[in-house]
Design a protein around this motif. Structure first.
Motif, mmCIF file in Angstrom:
data_model
loop_
_atom_site.group_PDB
_atom_site.id
_atom_site.type_symbol
_atom_site.label_atom_id
_atom_site.label_comp_id
_atom_site.label_asym_id
_atom_site.label_seq_id
_atom_site.Cartn_x
_atom_site.Cartn_y
_atom_site.Cartn_z
ATOM 1 N N ALA A 206 7.107 16.055 -10.481
ATOM 2 C CA ALA A 206 6.452 17.177 -11.157
ATOM 3 C C ALA A 206 5.060 16.792 -11.630
ATOM 4 C CB ALA A 206 7.296 17.626 -12.359
ATOM 5 N N LEU A 207 4.925 15.596 -12.158
ATOM 6 C CA LEU A 207 3.626 15.135 -12.676
ATOM 7 C C LEU A 207 2.632 14.888 -11.542
ATOM 8 C CD1 LEU A 207 4.811 12.713 -15.494
ATOM 9 C CD2 LEU A 207 3.738 14.942 -15.776
ATOM 10 N N THR A 208 3.108 14.358 -10.421
ATOM 11 C CA THR A 208 2.196 14.148 -9.293
ATOM 12 C C THR A 208 1.860 15.476 -8.627
ATOM 13 O OG1 THR A 208 4.123 13.679 -7.870
ATOM 14 C CG2 THR A 208 2.959 11.784 -8.807
ATOM 15 N N GLY A 209 2.844 16.368 -8.576
ATOM 16 C CA GLY A 209 2.609 17.658 -7.949
ATOM 17 C C GLY A 209 1.627 18.513 -8.704
ATOM 18 N N THR A 210 1.570 18.376 -10.022
ATOM 19 C CA THR A 210 0.622 19.137 -10.853
ATOM 20 C C THR A 210 -0.685 18.409 -11.070
ATOM 21 O OG1 THR A 210 1.657 18.219 -12.851
ATOM 22 C CG2 THR A 210 2.473 20.354 -12.057
ATOM 23 N N GLY A 211 -0.778 17.199 -10.512
ATOM 24 C CA GLY A 211 -2.026 16.452 -10.636
ATOM 25 C C GLY A 211 -2.192 15.661 -11.913
ATOM 26 N N VAL A 212 -1.168 15.653 -12.748
ATOM 27 C CA VAL A 212 -1.231 14.873 -13.994
ATOM 28 C C VAL A 212 -1.272 13.384 -13.683
ATOM 29 C CG1 VAL A 212 -0.035 14.306 -16.144
ATOM 30 C CG2 VAL A 212 -0.059 16.671 -15.295
ATOM 31 N N LEU A 213 -0.509 12.989 -12.679
ATOM 32 C CA LEU A 213 -0.521 11.593 -12.217
ATOM 33 C C LEU A 213 -1.114 11.555 -10.823
ATOM 34 C CD1 LEU A 213 2.950 10.078 -13.246
ATOM 35 C CD2 LEU A 213 0.717 9.688 -14.297
ATOM 36 N N ALA A 214 -1.998 10.593 -10.582
ATOM 37 C CA ALA A 214 -2.560 10.409 -9.249
ATOM 38 C C ALA A 214 -1.624 9.552 -8.424
ATOM 39 C CB ALA A 214 -3.934 9.744 -9.348
ATOM 40 N N ASN A 215 -1.561 9.837 -7.139
ATOM 41 C CA ASN A 215 -0.682 9.066 -6.260
ATOM 42 C C ASN A 215 -1.211 7.651 -6.058
ATOM 43 O OD1 ASN A 215 1.103 11.227 -5.827
ATOM 44 N ND2 ASN A 215 -0.301 12.108 -4.334
ATOM 45 N N THR B 158 0.827 -1.215 0.000
ATOM 46 C CA THR B 158 0.000 0.000 0.000
ATOM 47 C C THR B 158 0.863 1.267 0.000
ATOM 48 O OG1 THR B 158 -0.165 -0.193 2.426
ATOM 49 C CG2 THR B 158 -1.963 -1.139 1.103
ATOM 50 N N ALA B 159 1.286 1.708 1.174
ATOM 51 C CA ALA B 159 1.965 3.003 1.323
ATOM 52 C C ALA B 159 3.242 3.111 0.516
ATOM 53 C CB ALA B 159 2.260 3.266 2.799
ATOM 54 N N PHE B 160 4.018 2.034 0.441
ATOM 55 C CA PHE B 160 5.295 2.094 -0.258
ATOM 56 C C PHE B 160 5.128 2.291 -1.766
ATOM 57 C CE2 PHE B 160 8.002 -0.496 2.997
ATOM 58 C CZ PHE B 160 7.794 0.503 3.926
ATOM 59 N N ARG B 161 3.927 2.098 -2.288
ATOM 60 C CA ARG B 161 3.705 2.232 -3.723
ATOM 61 C C ARG B 161 3.215 3.633 -4.103
ATOM 62 N NH1 ARG B 161 4.331 -2.492 -6.171
ATOM 63 N NH2 ARG B 161 3.249 -1.852 -8.064
ATOM 64 N N ASP B 162 3.205 4.550 -3.142
ATOM 65 C CA ASP B 162 2.863 5.939 -3.421
ATOM 66 C C ASP B 162 3.903 6.514 -4.388
ATOM 67 O OD1 ASP B 162 3.051 8.928 -3.022
ATOM 68 O OD2 ASP B 162 1.320 8.506 -1.745
ATOM 69 N N LEU B 163 3.442 7.121 -5.466
ATOM 70 C CA LEU B 163 4.353 7.605 -6.494
ATOM 71 C C LEU B 163 5.338 8.656 -5.981
ATOM 72 C CD1 LEU B 163 2.053 7.819 -9.642
ATOM 73 C CD2 LEU B 163 4.039 6.342 -9.318
ATOM 74 N N ARG B 164 4.924 9.437 -4.997
ATOM 75 C CA ARG B 164 5.838 10.440 -4.461
ATOM 76 C C ARG B 164 6.997 9.779 -3.727
ATOM 77 N NH1 ARG B 164 0.979 13.495 -1.550
ATOM 78 N NH2 ARG B 164 0.646 11.275 -1.131
ATOM 79 N N LEU B 165 6.708 8.713 -2.989
ATOM 80 C CA LEU B 165 7.761 7.974 -2.310
ATOM 81 C C LEU B 165 8.661 7.271 -3.316
ATOM 82 C CD1 LEU B 165 9.071 6.900 0.256
ATOM 83 C CD2 LEU B 165 7.384 5.046 0.282
#
Length: 273
Positions: free
Chosen positions: A264-273, A111-118
């Protein structure tokens, strides 16, 4: 998961498993970029059985020699000083950290470890560490000088790969470089060390394939695993030749660039976490 996504993710697994760029991170990122659901930890672990089969075949002579020597050392004390027998013990010792932590952290791994930001942060952070290790490495210690303490360090470095983005090969190779091992020696031991952990994880996660819910179906998973095997075998041969004459600079730059792009993509919302 459909057949096309299985083909793509199988190719991704085969191409990236043995490079210090994290195959699990790439499966996660490619799926997100394509708008597919997260393939999940179970799919990743099972497709790794394909690339691990490539390791078993590519290093079959080394593995057979290690197993025979290690087995004989159990009853013949004189054989315990044999480098192959000791290497067998070092693989066992080095597997303990990831086995324990894998069981303890099973829920966050899925679960948590698969967060794109991490994942992105791990790509960048450990890319920098790899670059530093590559620059300061003595690059003169052969695998025959491996010790119990070094094997434990290798084991904990491998355990870091439970976080997608760290990279199993990247973590262990980095540890090897910091301990002064040659690039080829660090990579070779990385491949051997991964065998017990990957086989155990993949076989355990096999029980989830085809079950109801978000788990992938058998057909696409088997196709992806077969593709990962074929591509992975070629990737091993290429990588070992490459690092014999090259530093890891290209991989470091790639990791940092990819991690920054994902942030950058997650921060701008292009990719969902």
């Amino acid at each position: 998961m459909n057949w096309f996504s299985a083909v793509v993710l199988g190719l991704v697994q085969g191409l990236t498993e043995f490079l210090p760029v994290s195959s699990s991170a790439h499966q996660r990122i490619v799926a997100a970029l394509a708008g597919w659901p997260d393939p999940g930890a179970a799919f990743t672990a099972v497709t790794q059985l394909g690339t691990e089969a490539a390791v078993l075949i590519y290093f079959r002579r080394d593995i057979a020699r290690i197993i025979v020597s290690w087995s004989k050392s159990l009853i013949d004390r004189d054989r315990r000083s044999d480098p192959d027998a000791k290497l067998g013990w070092y693989v066992i010792i080095g597997t303990i950290p990831i086995a324990v932590l894998g069981l303890v952290l099973q829920n966050p791994i899925e679960t948590a470890f698969r967060d794109l930001r991490l994942v992105a942060a791990a790509l960048i952070g450990f890319g920098i560490v790899l670059g530093i290790a590559d620059r300061i490495a003595a690059d003169d210690r052969p695998l025959t000088r491996l010790t119990t303490g070094n094997a434990i360090v290798y084991g904990f470095a491998q355990a870091l790969a439970l976080i997608p983005g760290v990279s199993r090969s990247g973590g262990t190779i980095t540890a090897g470089l910091l301990m002064g091992y040659r690039r080829e020696a660090a990579a070779r031991y990385s491949f051997l060390l991964a065998i017990p952990a990957v086989l155990a994880s993949g076989l355990l996660e096999l029980t989830k394939i085809g079950n109801a819910g978000d788990n992938p179906a058998w057909g696409p998973t088997l196709l992806a695993t077969a593709i990962a095997f074929i591509v992975g075998y070629a990737a091993i041969a290429w990588f070992l030749r490459y690092i014999a004459t090259h530093r890891f600079t290209t991989f470091v730059i790639y990791r940092i660039a990819l991690g920054a792009a994902v942030l950058a993509l997650t921060g701008t919302g292009v990719l969902a976490n």
